[in-house]
Scaffold this motif. Structure first.
Motif, PDB file in Angstrom:
ATOM      1  N   ILE A  60      63.489  78.766  20.687  1.00 20.77           N
ATOM      2  CA  ILE A  60      62.461  77.941  20.049  1.00 20.77           C
ATOM      3  C   ILE A  60      61.292  78.849  19.714  1.00 20.77           C
ATOM      4  CG2 ILE A  60      60.844  76.034  20.362  1.00 20.77           C
ATOM      5  CD1 ILE A  60      62.926  74.753  22.211  1.00 20.77           C
ATOM      6  N   LEU A  61      60.957  78.927  18.444  1.00 20.53           N
ATOM      7  CA  LEU A  61      59.989  79.901  17.967  1.00 20.53           C
ATOM      8  C   LEU A  61      58.601  79.632  18.534  1.00 20.53           C
ATOM      9  CD1 LEU A  61      59.765  82.335  16.021  1.00 20.53           C
ATOM     10  CD2 LEU A  61      59.107  80.712  14.227  1.00 20.53           C
ATOM     11  N   ASP A  62      57.969  80.678  19.036  1.00 15.63           N
ATOM     12  CA  ASP A  62      56.593  80.603  19.514  1.00 15.63           C
ATOM     13  C   ASP A  62      55.664  80.621  18.303  1.00 15.63           C
ATOM     14  OD1 ASP A  62      54.073  80.955  20.594  1.00 15.63           O
ATOM     15  OD2 ASP A  62      54.605  82.681  21.836  1.00 15.63           O
ATOM     16  N   PRO A  63      54.894  79.552  18.057  1.00 17.68           N
ATOM     17  CA  PRO A  63      54.062  79.521  16.853  1.00 17.68           C
ATOM     18  C   PRO A  63      52.964  80.570  16.825  1.00 17.68           C
ATOM     19  CG  PRO A  63      53.532  77.677  18.305  1.00 17.68           C
ATOM     20  CD  PRO A  63      54.763  78.317  18.863  1.00 17.68           C
ATOM     21  N   ALA A 324      55.689  79.218  27.695  1.00 18.78           N
ATOM     22  CA  ALA A 324      55.704  80.677  27.549  1.00 18.78           C
ATOM     23  C   ALA A 324      55.314  81.004  26.117  1.00 18.78           C
ATOM     24  CB  ALA A 324      57.084  81.243  27.869  1.00 18.78           C
ATOM     25  N   THR A 325      54.196  81.690  25.942  1.00 21.67           N
ATOM     26  CA  THR A 325      53.686  81.932  24.603  1.00 21.67           C
ATOM     27  C   THR A 325      52.953  83.261  24.550  1.00 21.67           C
ATOM     28  OG1 THR A 325      52.164  81.092  22.908  1.00 21.67           O
ATOM     29  CG2 THR A 325      51.657  80.543  25.188  1.00 21.67           C
ATOM     30  N   PRO A 467      49.445  76.549  27.127  1.00 24.47           N
ATOM     31  CA  PRO A 467      50.684  76.442  26.359  1.00 24.47           C
ATOM     32  C   PRO A 467      50.399  76.381  24.863  1.00 24.47           C
ATOM     33  CG  PRO A 467      50.105  74.307  27.238  1.00 24.47           C
ATOM     34  CD  PRO A 467      49.079  75.272  27.761  1.00 24.47           C
ATOM     35  N   ALA A 468      51.431  76.619  24.091  1.00 24.23           N
ATOM     36  CA  ALA A 468      51.353  76.411  22.643  1.00 24.23           C
ATOM     37  C   ALA A 468      51.819  75.000  22.330  1.00 24.23           C
ATOM     38  CB  ALA A 468      52.230  77.423  21.915  1.00 24.23           C
ATOM     39  N   MET A 469      51.131  74.354  21.399  1.00 25.87           N
ATOM     40  CA  MET A 469      51.532  73.012  20.968  1.00 25.87           C
ATOM     41  C   MET A 469      52.476  73.141  19.774  1.00 25.87           C
ATOM     42  SD  MET A 469      48.015  70.767  21.386  1.00 25.87           S
ATOM     43  CE  MET A 469      46.911  72.016  20.706  1.00 25.87           C
ATOM     44  N   LEU A 470      53.743  72.850  19.996  1.00 22.59           N
ATOM     45  CA  LEU A 470      54.721  72.881  18.915  1.00 22.59           C
ATOM     46  C   LEU A 470      54.526  71.695  17.975  1.00 22.59           C
ATOM     47  CD1 LEU A 470      57.870  73.815  21.024  1.00 22.59           C
ATOM     48  CD2 LEU A 470      56.437  75.359  19.689  1.00 22.59           C
ATOM     49  N   ILE A 471      54.170  70.555  18.540  1.00 23.86           N
ATOM     50  CA  ILE A 471      53.823  69.361  17.771  1.00 23.86           C
ATOM     51  C   ILE A 471      52.624  68.737  18.460  1.00 23.86           C
ATOM     52  CG2 ILE A 471      54.568  67.078  16.961  1.00 23.86           C
ATOM     53  CD1 ILE A 471      57.435  68.018  17.087  1.00 23.86           C
ATOM     54  N   LEU A 531      46.160  72.237   9.993  1.00 25.40           N
ATOM     55  CA  LEU A 531      47.331  72.874  10.607  1.00 25.40           C
ATOM     56  C   LEU A 531      47.445  74.362  10.269  1.00 25.40           C
ATOM     57  CD1 LEU A 531      49.932  70.022   9.932  1.00 25.40           C
ATOM     58  CD2 LEU A 531      48.565  70.407  11.997  1.00 25.40           C
ATOM     59  N   CYS A 532      46.406  74.955   9.699  1.00 22.22           N
ATOM     60  CA  CYS A 532      46.512  76.353   9.279  1.00 22.22           C
ATOM     61  C   CYS A 532      46.855  77.264  10.455  1.00 22.22           C
ATOM     62  CB  CYS A 532      45.226  76.813   8.593  1.00 22.22           C
ATOM     63  SG  CYS A 532      43.782  76.989   9.650  1.00 22.22           S
ATOM     64  N   PHE A 533      47.674  78.259  10.166  1.00 27.63           N
ATOM     65  CA  PHE A 533      48.107  79.320  11.081  1.00 27.63           C
ATOM     66  C   PHE A 533      49.068  78.836  12.167  1.00 27.63           C
ATOM     67  CE2 PHE A 533      43.359  80.564  10.611  1.00 27.63           C
ATOM     68  CZ  PHE A 533      43.548  80.937   9.297  1.00 27.63           C
ATOM     69  N   GLU A 534      49.334  77.536  12.244  1.00 25.09           N
ATOM     70  CA  GLU A 534      50.090  77.005  13.380  1.00 25.09           C
ATOM     71  C   GLU A 534      51.592  77.095  13.145  1.00 25.09           C
ATOM     72  OE1 GLU A 534      48.653  73.416  15.241  1.00 25.09           O
ATOM     73  OE2 GLU A 534      46.597  73.835  14.604  1.00 25.09           O
ATOM     74  N   GLY A 535      52.078  78.305  13.055  1.00 22.60           N
ATOM     75  CA  GLY A 535      53.501  78.548  13.154  1.00 22.60           C
ATOM     76  C   GLY A 535      54.341  78.361  11.917  1.00 22.60           C
ATOM     77  N   GLY A 536      53.757  77.947  10.777  1.00 21.16           N
ATOM     78  CA  GLY A 536      54.571  77.881   9.577  1.00 21.16           C
ATOM     79  C   GLY A 536      54.485  76.597   8.783  1.00 21.16           C
TER      80      GLY A 536
END
Length: 613
Positions: A60-63, A324-325, A467-471, A531-536
């Motif tokens: 799962i990609l780390d944003p 894990a980020t 943590p990183a927020m994926l959503i 949402l800028c820069f947040e993983g794509g």
């Protein structure tokens, strides 16, 4: 495909692994090789079985692992890291031998998830636990969702994909499998996720409780997460790239099968809106809300809300978290200016078009605000910039000061000693300018600031674990507003949820009465900024909207910034001149998707490449 007695590398070392008594510091997304065992040994042992499950989370990609591992923001009109790395899609050099799709890793996780689902019922040790049957069911749901999720990630990158049989392959099996159509792929992943949703818990509760959350299970798949991902899939499925896209009528399998439906289906937007609302309602019913900081000054409160969200607000707003980020090890040190204590790398450059898209404090654009100037300098210092800063950076919305570092900005982290380091100097001879380092400078004269903690320091090393927020909930609000505007223009919920995101960011509410097209533009602009820069998000948004070659969202050609080759003082007009910072190859249709790897094309003769590769 290997048989069940083939030796397989296992992943280990995860955070309090699935209630195993010997938990350690790492999380589900950060497992490392443990041992080499045969499948019979693995699935009769609880610890090894749970390690296998933990390993399924690993791709799962780390944003925030930017710019090298996650290169989507530097492949879009958000960021540039051309002094260090430049994805081949930016130069036009991308081909089937050189592409960043990670397809092999994802297909490997898909295969391992299938092996897990076929063998988990053999684990008598888990079955013997008091909650053993429930655990087996939950583990199946996690694996089933992850298998579908990796397919979804491949679909975003590659378009219609090859769907492997839902069973472990044998050497004598037929591996010549064509792509399924886009609609078939969507139906498959949604159905698999729906099945998984029935198997996983509503939330990550402590065992035996339905109210108290278990922090050691952060990031584990639950119903809230699956519902949120399903809303994203439905939104993409309704979008122009995937919904009646006649431009891709020539994309067919060898037997002539059409891979994209050529007939527009307006009902997809209603399904997307319903899916987003369901996800929002479920999340809010379980305590999720937009994070908001408090302060007597409304502007300061908005600034703290959008800045501190990433370390103080993830519990409130985060839907799916990655424990894990590389936020500190990659993102913060790459984005922070060289004037940061210990000398950060100063190279994640924000493009001028994005800088321009941030609104003024009153919600107007720089083109409609009569007070916007690029040739004057302020005499007033604020908590966000120093006296002498160009007025193009003054009186902007709170997110501008939380997300972008500009010439004259207050240092985003802990500065080195000295007045010149407390402020950021990007002009040529400045402390973070081009003359001071051969490669560690932003080509545009701006660096990314979002998710840099104010206590960040390189040496001594000071980082704040989070943590990183994926959503997150704000994304679901914007998903809903977008889909509803297409399905039911004028519905009052559109402004309700769009304005909720705007208001949190300190912007006034939009008034009713906008046309559908005007509202569409406002929603797209809000996604661009929030949402800028947040993983794509931006990378995929411009593609699914089919606007990557349009003014304001062009993904190729010239990109502008300030003049990094000029300036000897903070208020030097020579620096504050719009200049071509870098050039990317002109947009081509083939860039809508990445190619399948040539190794896969060579093995699978039924696989057709996306046109243009």
């Amino acid at each position: 495909m290997k048989t069940k007695y083939t030796k397989i590398l296992l992943s280990a070392a995860c955070c309090l692994l699935l209630m195993a008594p010997q938990g350690c510091k790492k999380g589900y997304f950060d497992t490392v090789p443990d041992n080499i065992l045969v499948v019979d040994d693995i699935f009769t042992n609880r610890g090894q079985t749970e390690r296998w499950l933990a390993g399924l989370y690993g791709s799962i990609l780390d944003p925030w692992d930017q710019p090298y591992t996650n290169s989507l923001p530097i492949s879009s009109d958000e960021l540039d890291a051309g002094n260090w790395t430049n994805p081949p899609i930016n130069s036009g050099a991308i081909n089937a031998d050189a592409n960043p799709s990670s397809q092999n890793a994802m297909y490997e996780k898909i295969r391992l998830a299938t092996v897990f689902l076929e063998n988990i019922d053999r684990n008598e040790e888990i079955k013997a636990l008091v909650n053993g049957p429930e655990l087996i069911k939950q583990y199946k749901g996690e694996a089933r969702f992850l298998r579908a999720f990796y397919y979804w990630q491949l679909m975003k990158q590659l378009g219609p994909v090859v769907l492997a049989p839902l069973k472990s392959a044998k050497p004598e099996d037929n591996f010549q499998i064509p792509r399924s159509s886009w609609d078939e792929c969507v139906s498959f992943v949604l159905a698999q996720m729906e099945e998984a949703k029935a198997e996983v818990p509503l939330n990550n509760y402590i065992t035996g409780s339905d109210t108290s959350l278990d922090i050691t299970k952060t990031g584990r798949i639950n119903k809230i997460i699956i519902t949120a991902v399903q809303s994203q899939i439905q939104l993409y499925h309704a979008s122009p790239l995937f919904n009646g896209n006649t431009e891709l009528s020539d994309f067919r399998n060898l037997d002539g099968k059409q891979l994209f439906n050529q007939t527009y289906d307006a009902t997809r937007w209603k399904k997307a809106a319903d899916a987003a609302k369901t996800a929002i309602d479920l999340a809010e019913a379980n305590g999720k809300q937009l994070y908001k900081a408090t302060n007597a000054d409304p502007f300061r409160a908005a600034f703290l809300s959008v800045r501190d969200l990433y370390w103080d607000g993830w519990k409130a707003e985060g839907i799916w978290l990655r424990t894990a980020t590389a936020i500190s090890g990659a993102w913060e040190i790459s984005a922070a200016p060289r004037s940061t204590q210990g000398t950060a790398y100063n190279g994640l450059a924000v493009v001028q078009n994005l800088v321009d898209d941030f609104r003024m404090a009153d919600g107007t654009t720089i083109s409609t605000n009569a007070g916007y100037r690029e040739n004057t300098y302020t005499n007033t210092a604020t908590p966000y910039y120093v006296a002498g800063t160009n007025t193009m950076y003054t009186n902007r919305e709170p997110r501008f000061y939380a997300y972008v570092t500009f010439n004259g900005a207050v240092n985003p982290g802990v500065p080195k000693t000295g007045e010149n380091n407390a402020r950021v100097e990007f002009f040529f001879t400045g402390t973070s300018g081009k003359s001071g380092a051969p490669r560690d400078f932003p080509k545009t004269g701006y660096t990314a600031r979002k998710n840099i903690h104010p206590t960040f320091s390189v040496n001594p090393s000071v980082t704040v674990a989070r943590p990183a927020m994926l959503i997150r909930l704000a994304e679901l609000y914007l998903n809903y507003a977008e889909a509803l505007n297409e399905a039911e223009p004028g519905n009052t919920d559109i402004l309700k949820y769009l304005n909720a995101v705007r208001n949190r960011a300190g912007l006034p509410s939009l008034a009713a009465g906008l046309s559908q097209a005007e509202m569409r533009n406002q929603i797209r602009l809000e996604r661009r900024i929030e949402l800028c820069f947040e993983g794509g998000h931006r990378y995929y948004d411009v593609r699914r909207w089919k606007i990557p070659d349009q003014p304001g969202s062009n993904q190729g050609g010239q990109f502008f910034g300030m003049n990094m080759d000029a300036g000897t003082s903070l208020s030097d007009p020579a620096f504050h001149t719009r200049t071509v910072a870098f050039t990317r190859t002109v947009w081509q249709r083939r860039y809508y998707f990445l190619p399948y790897g040539q190794n896969e094309m060579d093995r699978n003769k039924q696989l057709v490449q996306f046109p243009g590769y």
